[in-house]
Design an enzyme around this catalytic site. Structure first.
Site, PDB file in Angstrom:
ATOM      1  N   GLU A   1      26.526  -9.339 -15.641  1.00  0.00           N
ATOM      2  CA  GLU A   1      26.829 -11.082 -15.348  1.00  0.00           C
ATOM      3  C   GLU A   1      25.453 -11.574 -15.580  1.00  0.00           C
ATOM      4  O   GLU A   1      25.911 -12.976 -15.565  1.00  0.00           O
ATOM      5  CB  GLU A   1      27.109 -10.349 -13.760  1.00  0.00           C
ATOM      6  CG  GLU A   1      28.182  -9.398 -13.887  1.00  0.00           C
ATOM      7  CD  GLU A   1      28.526  -8.642 -12.301  1.00  0.00           C
ATOM      8  OE1 GLU A   1      27.524  -7.622 -12.072  1.00  0.00           O
ATOM      9  OE2 GLU A   1      29.368  -9.411 -11.175  1.00  0.00           O
TER      10      GLU A   1
ATOM     11  N   ALA B   1      22.489  -3.824 -10.873  1.00  0.00           N
ATOM     12  CA  ALA B   1      21.531  -4.045  -9.732  1.00  0.00           C
ATOM     13  C   ALA B   1      20.586  -3.019  -9.477  1.00  0.00           C
ATOM     14  O   ALA B   1      20.938  -2.374 -10.507  1.00  0.00           O
ATOM     15  CB  ALA B   1      22.837  -4.483  -8.927  1.00  0.00           C
TER      16      ALA B   1
ATOM     17  N   GLU C   1      30.034  -0.761 -13.154  1.00  0.00           N
ATOM     18  CA  GLU C   1      30.496  -0.980 -11.266  1.00  0.00           C
ATOM     19  C   GLU C   1      31.530   0.327 -11.522  1.00  0.00           C
ATOM     20  O   GLU C   1      31.492   0.871 -10.047  1.00  0.00           O
ATOM     21  CB  GLU C   1      30.455  -2.149 -11.200  1.00  0.00           C
ATOM     22  CG  GLU C   1      29.243  -2.784 -11.026  1.00  0.00           C
ATOM     23  CD  GLU C   1      29.144  -3.714 -12.271  1.00  0.00           C
ATOM     24  OE1 GLU C   1      29.755  -3.856 -13.557  1.00  0.00           O
ATOM     25  OE2 GLU C   1      28.613  -4.768 -12.366  1.00  0.00           O
TER      26      GLU C   1
ATOM     27  N   GLY D   1      25.014  -5.372 -13.855  1.00  0.00           N
ATOM     28  CA  GLY D   1      24.446  -7.443 -13.347  1.00  0.00           C
ATOM     29  C   GLY D   1      24.006  -7.835 -13.996  1.00  0.00           C
ATOM     30  O   GLY D   1      23.895  -9.252 -14.156  1.00  0.00           O
TER      31      GLY D   1
HETATM   32  N1  3HC Z   1      19.562   1.236 -11.054  1.00  0.00           N
HETATM   33  C1  3HC Z   1      18.189   1.725 -10.695  1.00  0.00           C
HETATM   34  N2  3HC Z   1      18.238   3.156 -10.791  1.00  0.00           N
HETATM   35  C2  3HC Z   1      18.789   2.984 -12.262  1.00  0.00           C
HETATM   36  C3  3HC Z   1      19.394   2.161 -12.777  1.00  0.00           C
HETATM   37  C4  3HC Z   1      20.354   0.999 -11.703  1.00  0.00           C
HETATM   38  N3  3HC Z   1      21.486   0.071 -11.753  1.00  0.00           N
HETATM   39  N4  3HC Z   1      20.243   2.198 -14.218  1.00  0.00           N
HETATM   40  C5  3HC Z   1      19.547   3.286 -14.326  1.00  0.00           C
HETATM   41  N5  3HC Z   1      18.174   3.604 -13.486  1.00  0.00           N
HETATM   42  C6  3HC Z   1      17.495   4.708 -13.269  1.00  0.00           C
HETATM   43  C7  3HC Z   1      17.882   5.987 -13.385  1.00  0.00           C
HETATM   44  O1  3HC Z   1      18.060   6.860 -12.387  1.00  0.00           O
HETATM   45  C8  3HC Z   1      16.831   6.486 -14.021  1.00  0.00           C
HETATM   46  O2  3HC Z   1      15.657   7.407 -13.449  1.00  0.00           O
HETATM   47  P1  3HC Z   1      14.876   8.870 -13.114  1.00  0.00           P
HETATM   48  O3  3HC Z   1      13.853   8.899 -14.230  1.00  0.00           O
HETATM   49  O4  3HC Z   1      14.243   8.634 -12.401  1.00  0.00           O
HETATM   50  O5  3HC Z   1      16.017   9.881 -12.561  1.00  0.00           O
HETATM   51  C9  3HC Z   1      16.472   5.775 -14.819  1.00  0.00           C
HETATM   52  O6  3HC Z   1      16.583   4.830 -14.642  1.00  0.00           O
HETATM   53  C10 3HC Z   1      16.612   6.313 -16.174  1.00  0.00           C
HETATM   54  O7  3HC Z   1      17.989   6.290 -16.315  1.00  0.00           O
HETATM   55  P2  3HC Z   1      18.546   7.087 -17.755  1.00  0.00           P
HETATM   56  O8  3HC Z   1      18.375   8.391 -17.475  1.00  0.00           O
HETATM   57  O9  3HC Z   1      20.654   6.818 -17.255  1.00  0.00           O
HETATM   58  O10 3HC Z   1      18.591   6.329 -18.935  1.00  0.00           O
HETATM   59  P3  3HC Z   1      19.760   6.351 -20.407  1.00  0.00           P
HETATM   60  O11 3HC Z   1      18.873   5.825 -21.170  1.00  0.00           O
HETATM   61  O12 3HC Z   1      20.232   7.807 -21.119  1.00  0.00           O
HETATM   62  O13 3HC Z   1      20.529   5.184 -19.620  1.00  0.00           O
HETATM   63  C11 3HC Z   1      21.593   3.316 -19.336  1.00  0.00           C
HETATM   64  C12 3HC Z   1      20.095   3.603 -19.503  1.00  0.00           C
HETATM   65  C13 3HC Z   1      22.524   2.998 -20.252  1.00  0.00           C
HETATM   66  C14 3HC Z   1      21.295   2.094 -19.276  1.00  0.00           C
HETATM   67  C15 3HC Z   1      22.121   4.199 -18.193  1.00  0.00           C
HETATM   68  O14 3HC Z   1      21.005   4.609 -16.537  1.00  0.00           O
HETATM   69  C16 3HC Z   1      23.029   3.064 -17.046  1.00  0.00           C
HETATM   70  O15 3HC Z   1      24.589   3.134 -17.633  1.00  0.00           O
HETATM   71  N6  3HC Z   1      22.839   3.185 -15.726  1.00  0.00           N
HETATM   72  C17 3HC Z   1      23.446   2.068 -15.158  1.00  0.00           C
HETATM   73  C18 3HC Z   1      24.291   0.909 -15.043  1.00  0.00           C
HETATM   74  C19 3HC Z   1      25.517   0.497 -13.972  1.00  0.00           C
HETATM   75  O16 3HC Z   1      26.084   1.070 -13.823  1.00  0.00           O
HETATM   76  N7  3HC Z   1      24.776  -1.098 -14.287  1.00  0.00           N
HETATM   77  C20 3HC Z   1      25.325  -1.860 -12.535  1.00  0.00           C
HETATM   78  C21 3HC Z   1      24.772  -1.669 -11.624  1.00  0.00           C
HETATM   79  S1  3HC Z   1      25.913  -2.563  -9.769  1.00  0.00           S
HETATM   80  C22 3HC Z   1      25.872  -3.325 -10.757  1.00  0.00           C
HETATM   81  O17 3HC Z   1      25.016  -4.012 -11.295  1.00  0.00           O
HETATM   82  C23 3HC Z   1      26.538  -4.227  -9.499  1.00  0.00           C
HETATM   83  C24 3HC Z   1      26.413  -5.515  -9.382  1.00  0.00           C
HETATM   84  O18 3HC Z   1      27.766  -6.478 -10.010  1.00  0.00           O
HETATM   85  C25 3HC Z   1      26.737  -6.754  -8.407  1.00  0.00           C
END
Ligand code: 3HC
Length: 689
Positions: free
Chosen positions: A105, A63, A125, A102
């Site tokens: 998911e 998400a 998450e 997400g």
């Molecule tokens: N939402 C919004 N922005 C995100 C994002 C997300 N889920 N994931 C990454 N970004 C953004 C980062 O803030 C960053 O922004 P910036 O360039 O402006 O600083 C950019 O994307 C690149 O991210 P990284 O620097 O972390 O890039 P990497 O290549 O090192 O890593 C990644 C990529 C492994 C995908 C890492 O970004 C990551 O772990 N992201 C989060 C994944 C996550 O936690 N997903 C769960 C979200 S909550 C959810 O899904 C709820 C659901 O269950 C309902």
């Protein structure tokens, strides 16, 4: 036509390709695109199956976290998921990069999942203080079983494709680089074989099996109580998986419970702090004056001066990513000892299955043992990690200035000396930078990159990038005594000392810190590290120096602030009490113990906030969130508070200023609120929002 997706048909297969940089998060544009694509293919009679694939560096990363604090625009994730899962044509998720949260998911909603071997899938998450609220807690246990699902979701670690295949989290592997073709072929096969629409929600066998063990969930929470302490998300995750079991086969009832538990987390202070931290950690790399086109210097070989605990730990960071290291000592004996410690560390990791014996030898093979600095004439980066004394460091930098190749980066690992003075000694200060690793240097994630007044931007940019390559979180600091993390935390240490001199029991101080969320209190930590190590550079008479004078060095020898039994269990120490009372009397400290955890915490931690404000107003830190990142990664400040500056904002700055003023009146001007703190409090401003 969507701006973030293309919809094509190849034969009987519809292909939806999403491209929404940087990580294909499931924000509003992506949700609209999916809605459009699936509706289009469901009404296209020529399409018999659909492949969902992403362009760019990854499959959907989850998400869009930045949307959680705003009202979500429709279609929401659930509506899109219902559309896909309820469709009559099989959908294949084609995964590369990371399918996370997400994103995974969504893959679970699809009827089949195929991934390239380099891909990873997972539900991280928990790291954001959340649970997988789009069905992850209900669908994953249906595939991998309850115990594995609990570990995967509360652990939050991505799982490599091969392991995911074994667990059933994906159905097939594609060839690396041929995901699209292989996914289309896979979809064709499903159509040709007339395979059924496999909906994960309909698979109940593994949940039925878990019904026989209703105590499993409480037992799981009890077993992990220590790791989960202070975090809200793991408890809700366990209850959501429990609901999946208890409500099966009624999937919608389990989903309703998951949604309740998700909303509770989404609206919690812990998750707000952890989401803030997610972005704060990524923000540290953004430095005014440094852009994508700032030239970087090559770092293909490294020299480390000093093979002691710090030097060895620093060297391992580079060996781990395949960069050769020339390790320098003054004597063969010291060199052998240092390399011996590195070998032991790697062998211990291999014994735990974290690397192969081959990898151990490969990494050790990258070390060139050297006696004397003269061998460092060709390396790209030299990190000095010797005794913390200015004259010793200046001498080394003067020599390095003469020996190193032009353009090489010269770095010092000093933890409190003036980097500018060290830099000047080299005769090439523009190439000198501080690289302040935290012990153990191969483990701790924080790396303070210390910028001297004459350090080149390209040197800073290179150091920041390199830090990421070796898996560190870089935080830029200006030059000051202690830099960011140690300087801010010294404020806590000073107050801890003062509190016990005033008669507050040291156990009460430690308990208050632990209650806040630190893994251990300040005195427990000092005993663990060793009082001789921490107090090494102090010339003052303190409780610590008195304990060291009695050969009480902490956990390792004779106890320190606490006494220890054979099982390393600490108990209040009469000797330490006597030392404290004696020093308090000698200094004439009035005996007014501080009562209650809240008051002890204010006394311990508000000065950290105040010091943070000074660090900020002096321009030592680029932004308040960098201070939070430094303390969370360098001192294990509990991440679910967001760090001292975010925490201060949640408490309210006027309240902190008022308390500091009260302390200033009682204890003197070291508590005087920083000008920036007073100003923000008066304006209704904040450090981090
Ligand atoms: N939402 C919004 N922005 C995100 C994002 C997300 N889920 N994931 C990454 N970004 C953004 C980062 O803030 C960053 O922004 P910036 O360039 O402006 O600083 C950019 O994307 C690149 O991210 P990284 O620097 O972390 O890039 P990497 O290549 O090192 O890593 C990644 C990529 C492994 C995908 C890492 O970004 C990551 O772990 N992201 C989060 C994944 C996550 O936690 N997903 C769960 C979200 S909550 C959810 O899904 C709820 C659901 O269950 C309902």
């Amino acid at each position: 036509m969507s701006s973030v997706a293309t919809f094509e048909v190849e034969g009987s297969i519809g292909i939806i390709t999403v491209d929404s940089p940087p990580v294909n998060a499931l924000g509003i544009n992506v949700r609209r695109a999916l809605d459009e694509g699936f509706k289009r293919f469901s009404s296209d009679a020529a399409v018999e199956a659909v492949v969902l694939v992403c362009d760019g560096r990854t499959f959907f990363a989850g998400a869009d976290i930045s949307e959680f604090d705003k009202p979500q625009e429709g279609p929401d994730l659930q509506a899109v998921f219902d559309l896909i899962e309820g469709g009559s044509k099989p959908v294949v998720a084609a995964i590369h990069g990371t399918a996370l949260g997400g994103g995974y998911e969504l893959a679970l909603i699809c009827h089949y999942r195929i991934a390239v071997p380099s891909a990873k899938v997972g539900l991280p998450e928990v790291n954001l203080g959340l649970l997988p609220g789009a069905g992850g807690t209900q669908r994953l246990p249906r595939i991998v079983g309850v115990p594995a699902a609990l570990d995967i979701i509360t652990g939050g670690k991505p799982i490599a494709a091969n392991a995911a295949l074994e667990l059933g989290m994906i159905d097939a592997l594609a060839a690396e680089g041929k995901l699209r073709e292989d996914a289309i072929a896979f979809a064709r096969q499903i159509v040709a074989e007339n395979r059924p629409l496999l909906r994960v929600r309909d698979r109940n066998e593994k949940l039925e099996a878990a019904k026989g063990d209703p105590d499993l969930f409480d037992a799981y929470l009890a077993k992990n109580a220590r790791a989960f302490k202070g975090f809200k998300a793991p408890g809700n995750i366990v209850r959501a998986v429990q609901a999946a079991v208890e409500t099966a086969p009624d999937f919608d009832a389990g989903m309703a419970r998951e949604t309740e538990l998700f909303i509770e987390l989404r609206d919690s202070a812990e998750s707000a702090a952890q989401r803030y931290y997610f972005f704060a950690e990524r923000e540290t790399a953004k430095i005014p004056g440094i852009a994508k086109d700032t030239p970087l210097l090559p770092v293909k070989s490294v020299g480390v001066v000093g093979a002691g605990t710090m030097g060895g730990g620093i060297a391992m960071n580079f060996l781990n990513i395949g960069v050769p290291v020339s390790l320098v000592e003054m004597s063969q004996e010291a060199l052998d000892r240092g390399i011996g410690v590195i070998r032991k560390t790697y062998e211990a990791a291999a014994a735990k299955g974290r690397m192969s014996p081959d990898q151990v030898e490969k990494r050790l093979g990258l070390i060139t043992p050297c006696i004397g600095l003269e061998t460092l004439g060709e390396v790209d980066l030299i990190v000095e990690a010797v005794f913390e004394q200015m004259s010793v460091k200046q001498d080394i930098f003067a020599k390095l200035g003469a020996i190193a190749r032009p353009g090489a980066i010269l770095a010092t690992n000093t933890s409190f000396l003036d980097v500018n003075k060290i830099a000047e000694a080299s005769g090439r200060p523009e190439h000198v930078v501080g690289l302040h690793f935290f012990a153990p240097a191969n483990v701790m994630r924080l790396l303070e990159v210390v910028r001297g007044t004459r350090t080149d931007l390209s040197v800073i940019a290179t150091a920041m990038k390199l830090a990421k390559q070796i898996g560190k979180v870089p935080v830029l600091s200006g030059v000051c005594d202690g830099f960011i993390a140690n300087r801010a935390m010294r404020a806590r240490g000073d107050q801890a000392d003062q509190l016990v001199l005033e008669g507050t029991p040291l156990e009460a101080v430690d308990q208050a810190a632990c209650g806040y969320g630190f893994a251990m209190g300040p005195f427990q930590m000092m005993d663990l590290v060793g009082l001789d190590v921490i107090g090494r550079d102090s010339t003052e008479q303190t409780v610590m120096s008195e304990l060291v004078a009695r050969d009480r060095l902490g956990l390792k020898r004779n106890g320190g602030y606490y006494d220890y039994d054979d099982k390393r269990q600490g108990s209040p120490s009469p000797v330490a009490r006597e030392v404290i009372a004696g020093l308090a009397e000698a200094r004439g400290v009035p005996q007014i113990p501080t009562e209650g955890s809240e008051e002890i915490l204010a006394r311990l931690l508000y000065p950290v906030v105040n010091e943070g404000a000074r660090i900020l107003e002096e321009g030592i830190a680029v932004r308040a969130s960098d201070i939070d990142v430094a303390l969370i990664t360098g001192y294990n400040w509990p991440v679910y508070t967001g760090g001292p500056m975010f925490w201060a904002d949640t408490i309210g700055l006027p309240k902190i200023v008022a308390k500091l003023k009260e302390y200033e009146g009682r204890f003197g001007e070291s508590f005087k609120p920083a000008a920036l703190l007073e100003k923000l409090a008066a304006e209704g401003g904040s450090f981090t929002r």
